[in-house]
Write an enzyme that holds these catalytic residues in place. Structure first.
Site, PDB file in Angstrom:
ATOM      1  N   SER A 141       0.648  -1.388   0.088  1.00  0.00           N
ATOM      2  CA  SER A 141      -0.276   0.002  -0.041  1.00  0.00           C
ATOM      3  C   SER A 141       0.912   1.358   0.072  1.00  0.00           C
ATOM      4  O   SER A 141       0.521   2.204  -0.297  1.00  0.00           O
ATOM      5  CB  SER A 141      -0.801   0.012   1.377  1.00  0.00           C
ATOM      6  N   HIS A 162      -1.325  -3.067  -7.195  1.00  0.00           N
ATOM      7  CA  HIS A 162      -2.078  -2.664  -6.113  1.00  0.00           C
ATOM      8  C   HIS A 162      -3.480  -2.752  -6.293  1.00  0.00           C
ATOM      9  O   HIS A 162      -4.111  -2.089  -6.919  1.00  0.00           O
ATOM     10  CB  HIS A 162      -1.695  -1.213  -5.648  1.00  0.00           C
ATOM     11  N   GLU A 174      -3.906  -0.675  -9.553  1.00  0.00           N
ATOM     12  CA  GLU A 174      -2.997   0.184 -10.010  1.00  0.00           C
ATOM     13  C   GLU A 174      -1.975  -0.535 -10.442  1.00  0.00           C
ATOM     14  O   GLU A 174      -1.320  -1.432  -9.468  1.00  0.00           O
ATOM     15  CB  GLU A 174      -2.665   1.038  -8.643  1.00  0.00           C
ATOM     16  N   ASN A 212      -4.104   6.009  -2.678  1.00  0.00           N
ATOM     17  CA  ASN A 212      -3.759   6.247  -1.168  1.00  0.00           C
ATOM     18  C   ASN A 212      -2.950   7.541  -0.901  1.00  0.00           C
ATOM     19  O   ASN A 212      -3.042   8.002   0.284  1.00  0.00           O
ATOM     20  CB  ASN A 212      -2.730   4.991  -0.438  1.00  0.00           C
TER      21      ASN A 212
HETATM   22  C1  LIG Z   1      -8.362   6.937   9.762  1.00  0.00           C
HETATM   23  C2  LIG Z   1      -6.851   7.451   9.808  1.00  0.00           C
HETATM   24  C3  LIG Z   1      -6.185   7.028   8.823  1.00  0.00           C
HETATM   25  C4  LIG Z   1      -4.999   7.265   8.792  1.00  0.00           C
HETATM   26  C5  LIG Z   1      -4.260   7.194   7.456  1.00  0.00           C
HETATM   27  C6  LIG Z   1      -3.757   5.843   7.095  1.00  0.00           C
HETATM   28  C7  LIG Z   1      -4.907   5.799   5.777  1.00  0.00           C
HETATM   29  C8  LIG Z   1      -4.791   4.457   5.248  1.00  0.00           C
HETATM   30  C9  LIG Z   1      -5.570   4.359   3.883  1.00  0.00           C
HETATM   31  C10 LIG Z   1      -5.512   3.002   3.151  1.00  0.00           C
HETATM   32  C11 LIG Z   1      -4.716   1.885   3.525  1.00  0.00           C
HETATM   33  C12 LIG Z   1      -4.460   0.573   2.689  1.00  0.00           C
HETATM   34  C13 LIG Z   1      -5.515   0.459   1.842  1.00  0.00           C
HETATM   35  C14 LIG Z   1      -5.072   0.311   0.515  1.00  0.00           C
HETATM   36  O1  LIG Z   1      -4.086   0.211   0.239  1.00  0.00           O
HETATM   37  C15 LIG Z   1      -6.333   0.373  -0.756  1.00  0.00           C
HETATM   38  C16 LIG Z   1      -7.551   0.090  -0.498  1.00  0.00           C
HETATM   39  O2  LIG Z   1      -7.829  -0.951  -0.479  1.00  0.00           O
HETATM   40  S1  LIG Z   1      -8.307   1.242   0.294  1.00  0.00           S
HETATM   41  C17 LIG Z   1      -9.922   0.785   0.670  1.00  0.00           C
HETATM   42  C18 LIG Z   1     -10.985   0.730  -0.678  1.00  0.00           C
HETATM   43  N1  LIG Z   1     -12.313   0.213  -0.375  1.00  0.00           N
HETATM   44  C19 LIG Z   1     -13.264   1.009   0.088  1.00  0.00           C
HETATM   45  O3  LIG Z   1     -13.000   2.108  -0.049  1.00  0.00           O
HETATM   46  C20 LIG Z   1     -14.304   0.265   0.402  1.00  0.00           C
HETATM   47  C21 LIG Z   1     -15.394   1.200   0.557  1.00  0.00           C
HETATM   48  N2  LIG Z   1     -16.702   0.284   0.930  1.00  0.00           N
HETATM   49  C22 LIG Z   1     -17.601  -0.199  -0.147  1.00  0.00           C
HETATM   50  O4  LIG Z   1     -17.341   0.095  -1.346  1.00  0.00           O
HETATM   51  C23 LIG Z   1     -18.705  -0.886   0.460  1.00  0.00           C
HETATM   52  O5  LIG Z   1     -18.955  -0.284   1.752  1.00  0.00           O
HETATM   53  C24 LIG Z   1     -18.504  -2.555   0.473  1.00  0.00           C
HETATM   54  C25 LIG Z   1     -18.465  -3.096  -0.826  1.00  0.00           C
HETATM   55  C26 LIG Z   1     -17.250  -2.878   1.374  1.00  0.00           C
HETATM   56  C27 LIG Z   1     -19.521  -3.148   1.465  1.00  0.00           C
HETATM   57  O6  LIG Z   1     -20.850  -2.568   0.686  1.00  0.00           O
HETATM   58  P1  LIG Z   1     -22.206  -2.476   1.613  1.00  0.00           P
HETATM   59  O7  LIG Z   1     -23.308  -2.008   0.567  1.00  0.00           O
HETATM   60  O8  LIG Z   1     -21.919  -1.810   2.433  1.00  0.00           O
HETATM   61  O9  LIG Z   1     -22.308  -4.054   1.997  1.00  0.00           O
HETATM   62  P2  LIG Z   1     -22.845  -5.108   1.375  1.00  0.00           P
HETATM   63  O10 LIG Z   1     -22.413  -6.563   2.178  1.00  0.00           O
HETATM   64  O11 LIG Z   1     -24.259  -5.087   0.696  1.00  0.00           O
HETATM   65  O12 LIG Z   1     -22.108  -5.464   0.085  1.00  0.00           O
HETATM   66  C28 LIG Z   1     -22.351  -4.762  -1.196  1.00  0.00           C
HETATM   67  C29 LIG Z   1     -22.093  -5.999  -2.271  1.00  0.00           C
HETATM   68  O13 LIG Z   1     -20.661  -6.225  -2.253  1.00  0.00           O
HETATM   69  C30 LIG Z   1     -20.663  -7.677  -2.181  1.00  0.00           C
HETATM   70  N3  LIG Z   1     -19.513  -7.891  -1.555  1.00  0.00           N
HETATM   71  C31 LIG Z   1     -19.072  -7.346  -0.380  1.00  0.00           C
HETATM   72  N4  LIG Z   1     -17.945  -7.685   0.188  1.00  0.00           N
HETATM   73  C32 LIG Z   1     -17.560  -8.869  -0.571  1.00  0.00           C
HETATM   74  C33 LIG Z   1     -16.682  -9.717  -0.525  1.00  0.00           C
HETATM   75  N5  LIG Z   1     -15.571  -9.615   0.437  1.00  0.00           N
HETATM   76  N6  LIG Z   1     -16.518 -10.732  -1.407  1.00  0.00           N
HETATM   77  C34 LIG Z   1     -17.765 -10.911  -2.379  1.00  0.00           C
HETATM   78  N7  LIG Z   1     -18.537  -9.800  -2.602  1.00  0.00           N
HETATM   79  C35 LIG Z   1     -18.595  -9.083  -1.611  1.00  0.00           C
HETATM   80  C36 LIG Z   1     -21.947  -7.947  -1.531  1.00  0.00           C
HETATM   81  O14 LIG Z   1     -22.226  -9.294  -1.706  1.00  0.00           O
HETATM   82  C37 LIG Z   1     -22.915  -7.043  -1.997  1.00  0.00           C
HETATM   83  O15 LIG Z   1     -23.108  -7.525  -3.498  1.00  0.00           O
HETATM   84  P3  LIG Z   1     -24.817  -7.370  -4.005  1.00  0.00           P
HETATM   85  O16 LIG Z   1     -24.820  -7.756  -5.258  1.00  0.00           O
HETATM   86  O17 LIG Z   1     -25.013  -5.862  -3.966  1.00  0.00           O
HETATM   87  O18 LIG Z   1     -25.585  -8.010  -3.024  1.00  0.00           O
HETATM   88  N1  NAI Z   2      -5.874  -4.072   4.086  1.00  0.00           N
HETATM   89  C1  NAI Z   2      -6.072  -3.274   3.113  1.00  0.00           C
HETATM   90  O1  NAI Z   2      -6.949  -2.681   2.637  1.00  0.00           O
HETATM   91  C2  NAI Z   2      -5.099  -3.339   1.910  1.00  0.00           C
HETATM   92  C3  NAI Z   2      -3.608  -3.904   1.986  1.00  0.00           C
HETATM   93  N2  NAI Z   2      -2.838  -3.761   0.892  1.00  0.00           N
HETATM   94  C4  NAI Z   2      -1.370  -4.360   1.234  1.00  0.00           C
HETATM   95  O2  NAI Z   2      -1.536  -5.657   1.226  1.00  0.00           O
HETATM   96  C5  NAI Z   2      -0.534  -6.493   1.921  1.00  0.00           C
HETATM   97  C6  NAI Z   2      -1.230  -7.441   2.668  1.00  0.00           C
HETATM   98  O3  NAI Z   2      -2.171  -6.738   3.525  1.00  0.00           O
HETATM   99  P1  NAI Z   2      -3.596  -7.385   4.146  1.00  0.00           P
HETATM  100  O4  NAI Z   2      -3.708  -8.496   3.556  1.00  0.00           O
HETATM  101  O5  NAI Z   2      -4.491  -6.327   4.626  1.00  0.00           O
HETATM  102  O6  NAI Z   2      -2.696  -8.099   5.538  1.00  0.00           O
HETATM  103  P2  NAI Z   2      -3.132  -9.180   6.439  1.00  0.00           P
HETATM  104  O7  NAI Z   2      -2.601  -8.929   8.085  1.00  0.00           O
HETATM  105  O8  NAI Z   2      -4.842  -9.381   6.496  1.00  0.00           O
HETATM  106  O9  NAI Z   2      -2.595 -10.514   5.745  1.00  0.00           O
HETATM  107  C7  NAI Z   2      -1.259 -10.586   5.727  1.00  0.00           C
HETATM  108  C8  NAI Z   2      -1.088 -12.120   5.689  1.00  0.00           C
HETATM  109  O10 NAI Z   2       0.261 -12.540   5.416  1.00  0.00           O
HETATM  110  C9  NAI Z   2       0.500 -13.623   5.923  1.00  0.00           C
HETATM  111  N3  NAI Z   2       2.192 -13.812   6.023  1.00  0.00           N
HETATM  112  C10 NAI Z   2       2.887 -12.974   6.724  1.00  0.00           C
HETATM  113  N4  NAI Z   2       4.275 -13.259   6.360  1.00  0.00           N
HETATM  114  C11 NAI Z   2       4.231 -14.201   5.345  1.00  0.00           C
HETATM  115  C12 NAI Z   2       5.138 -14.918   4.714  1.00  0.00           C
HETATM  116  N5  NAI Z   2       6.506 -14.624   4.829  1.00  0.00           N
HETATM  117  N6  NAI Z   2       4.738 -16.062   3.950  1.00  0.00           N
HETATM  118  C13 NAI Z   2       3.326 -16.278   3.521  1.00  0.00           C
HETATM  119  N7  NAI Z   2       2.394 -15.261   4.144  1.00  0.00           N
HETATM  120  C14 NAI Z   2       2.819 -14.456   5.231  1.00  0.00           C
HETATM  121  C15 NAI Z   2       0.090 -13.477   7.351  1.00  0.00           C
HETATM  122  O11 NAI Z   2      -0.039 -14.792   7.914  1.00  0.00           O
HETATM  123  C16 NAI Z   2      -1.074 -12.844   6.878  1.00  0.00           C
HETATM  124  O12 NAI Z   2      -2.363 -13.677   6.863  1.00  0.00           O
HETATM  125  C17 NAI Z   2       0.196  -5.355   2.846  1.00  0.00           C
HETATM  126  O13 NAI Z   2       1.209  -4.835   2.003  1.00  0.00           O
HETATM  127  C18 NAI Z   2      -0.664  -4.039   2.660  1.00  0.00           C
HETATM  128  O14 NAI Z   2      -0.017  -2.924   2.693  1.00  0.00           O
HETATM  129  C19 NAI Z   2      -2.849  -3.277   0.070  1.00  0.00           C
HETATM  130  C20 NAI Z   2      -4.335  -2.759  -0.292  1.00  0.00           C
HETATM  131  C21 NAI Z   2      -5.377  -2.715   0.472  1.00  0.00           C
END
Ligand SMILES: CCCCCCCCCCCCCC(=O)CC(=O)SCCNC(=O)CCNC(=O)[C@H](O)C(C)(C)COP(=O)(O)OP(=O)(O)OC[C@H]1O[C@@H](n2cnc3c(N)ncnc32)[C@H](O)[C@@H]1OP(=O)(O)O
Ligand code: NAI
Length: 308
Positions: A141, A162, A174, A212
């Site tokens: 990330s 990503h 990405e 991000n």
């Molecule tokens: C606060 C301090 C912060 C400090 C700084 C640090 C910041 C760090 C930032 C990020 C760090 C790392 C993250 C990263 O690298 C990148 C990311 O991933 S950022 C996150 C991006 N994601 C989002 O923004 C998610 C936003 N949320 C949503 O889109 C929805 O809420 C969500 C889809 C999760 C759930 O939807 P909702 O309507 O609330 O619930 P439902 O349960 O009804 O789901 C809708 C729809 O989606 C299906 N579904 C949901 N989850 C799954 C799953 N895991 N697998 C399969 N399908 C799934 C579900 O079945 C529903 O389908 P329908 O057809 O609509 O029934």
């Molecule tokens: N959590 C998020 O929303 C997102 C996270 N990422 C990135 O993805 C990576 C994983 O994040 P998450 O899945 O959230 O973490 P997580 O903590 O859910 O999963 C990490 C997994 O890696 C396993 N692991 C650790 N060391 C290992 C090794 N040497 N070999 C095999 N498995 C090992 C752990 O047992 C754990 O199950 C990180 O680099 C994070 O920054 C990227 C996009 C979104």
């Protein structure tokens, strides 16, 4: 372990669309989703975790997610949905041996803990074990792709892929190229992203890539607002959902992503860019993490959750 064992043929060409055998290292929130969508696209997946117990949890979470996908795709034909789930699961093989897991891989996607030393150790070992044609990618990330790749001898075949959480739902991928990523590797990544149903965008190897770099300051500012006592976490979340149309508020999203991950990102960026006030540490988040409150995955973060 009940993932099925799959026989595979080794692909020597890294030309466009040649990726058939994918190894995903780490089966947590992200790795399980990456393995799932890859298998859904008909490709063979080897999913590597640290031990059999964690693999079992990964398998359960993939099964749950696939059931949700099947329910949607095969609303009127549940028997086809069951077949889809069984076939997709059949393409995923679990492993606890990273070295053996890359021997036949066309592509390795790393999704382990966000820690540069642990990622370095892993990639050093994988680089020695994988065929020279195997492409490597990290799902980091916040870390620099070039820095992660620096321990390998395949910097031209290394880039960032990503994904977004939840991977089966979020359409974006990405694709990050470093100055050393070759055109062929970049093209193969773009084609692969498309083959698994994602919309790809390209970004240079800069902190946070696109999403991000914009999301972190927004989320961090939300926490500062809460820490100043300007509004409650619940009200800030409601405001951003109903006033800005976001699917989740910043605190819900932070708990969803995992506070350990977000705290690590912020600390890392603060160390790298100490002069930038956007990345100043957040006391409430540090406290929650020190108490083991990582969000949904641990049962408590900014909010409390029912333990499953
Ligand atoms: C606060 C301090 C912060 C400090 C700084 C640090 C910041 C760090 C930032 C990020 C760090 C790392 C993250 C990263 O690298 C990148 C990311 O991933 S950022 C996150 C991006 N994601 C989002 O923004 C998610 C936003 N949320 C949503 O889109 C929805 O809420 C969500 C889809 C999760 C759930 O939807 P909702 O309507 O609330 O619930 P439902 O349960 O009804 O789901 C809708 C729809 O989606 C299906 N579904 C949901 N989850 C799954 C799953 N895991 N697998 C399969 N399908 C799934 C579900 O079945 C529903 O389908 P329908 O057809 O609509 O029934
Ligand atoms: N959590 C998020 O929303 C997102 C996270 N990422 C990135 O993805 C990576 C994983 O994040 P998450 O899945 O959230 O973490 P997580 O903590 O859910 O999963 C990490 C997994 O890696 C396993 N692991 C650790 N060391 C290992 C090794 N040497 N070999 C095999 N498995 C090992 C752990 O047992 C754990 O199950 C990180 O680099 C994070 O920054 C990227 C996009 C979104």
């Amino acid at each position: 372990m009940s993932f099925s064992v799959i026989k595979r043929s080794f692909s020597t060409s890294m030309a466009k669309n040649a990726i058939k055998n994918v190894t995903v290292i780490g089966g947590g929130l992200m790795g399980s989703g990456i393995a799932q969508v890859t298998a859904q696209a008909g490709q063979n997946v080897t999913l590597v975790e640290v031990n059999a117990d964690v693999l079992k949890k990964t398998e359960t979470s993939i099964a749950t997610s696939l059931a949700r996908v099947a329910k949607k795709l095969y609303k009127d034909k549940p028997s086809d949905g069951e077949k889809f789930v069984a076939e997709t699961r059949g393409r995923i093989k679990g492993s606890t041996d990273p070295i053996a897991s890359v021997k036949q891989a066309d592509l390795v996607v790393e999704a382990i803990i966000e820690n540069i030393d642990i990622k370095h150790k892993l990639f050093k070992d994988l680089d020695a074990a994988a065929p020279p044609t195997t492409l490597f990618a990290s799902n980091t990330s916040s870390l620099s792709i070039g820095e992660i790749a620096s321990v390998t001898n395949r910097k031209d075949r290394f880039g960032g892929l990503h994904f977004f959480n939840p991977v089966p739902v979020m359409k974006l991928l990405e694709v990050i190229r470093t100055p050393e990523t070759s055109d062929e590797t970049y093209q193969a990544f773009m084609a692969w992203g498309k083959s698994i149903g994602k919309v790809c965008i390209t970004c240079k190897d800069t902190p946070g890539f696109v999403v991000n770099r914009l999301l972190v300051p927004y989320m961090a500012e939300a926490v500062r607002m809460y820490e100043r006592g300007d509004a409650s976490a619940r009200d800030i979340d409601t405001a951003m959902k109903l006033g800005a149309g976001y699917p989740m508020g910043p605190f819900e999203l932070n708990d969803y992503v995992g506070l350990d991950t977000t705290n690590f990102i912020l600390e890392g960026w603060h160390k790298k860019m100490p002069e930038n006030p956007l990345f100043e540490p957040l006391e409430s988040m540090k406290k929650l993490v020190s108490e083991g409150k990582f969000g949904i995955k641990s049962g408590e973060g900014y909010y409390k959750y029912d333990k499953k």
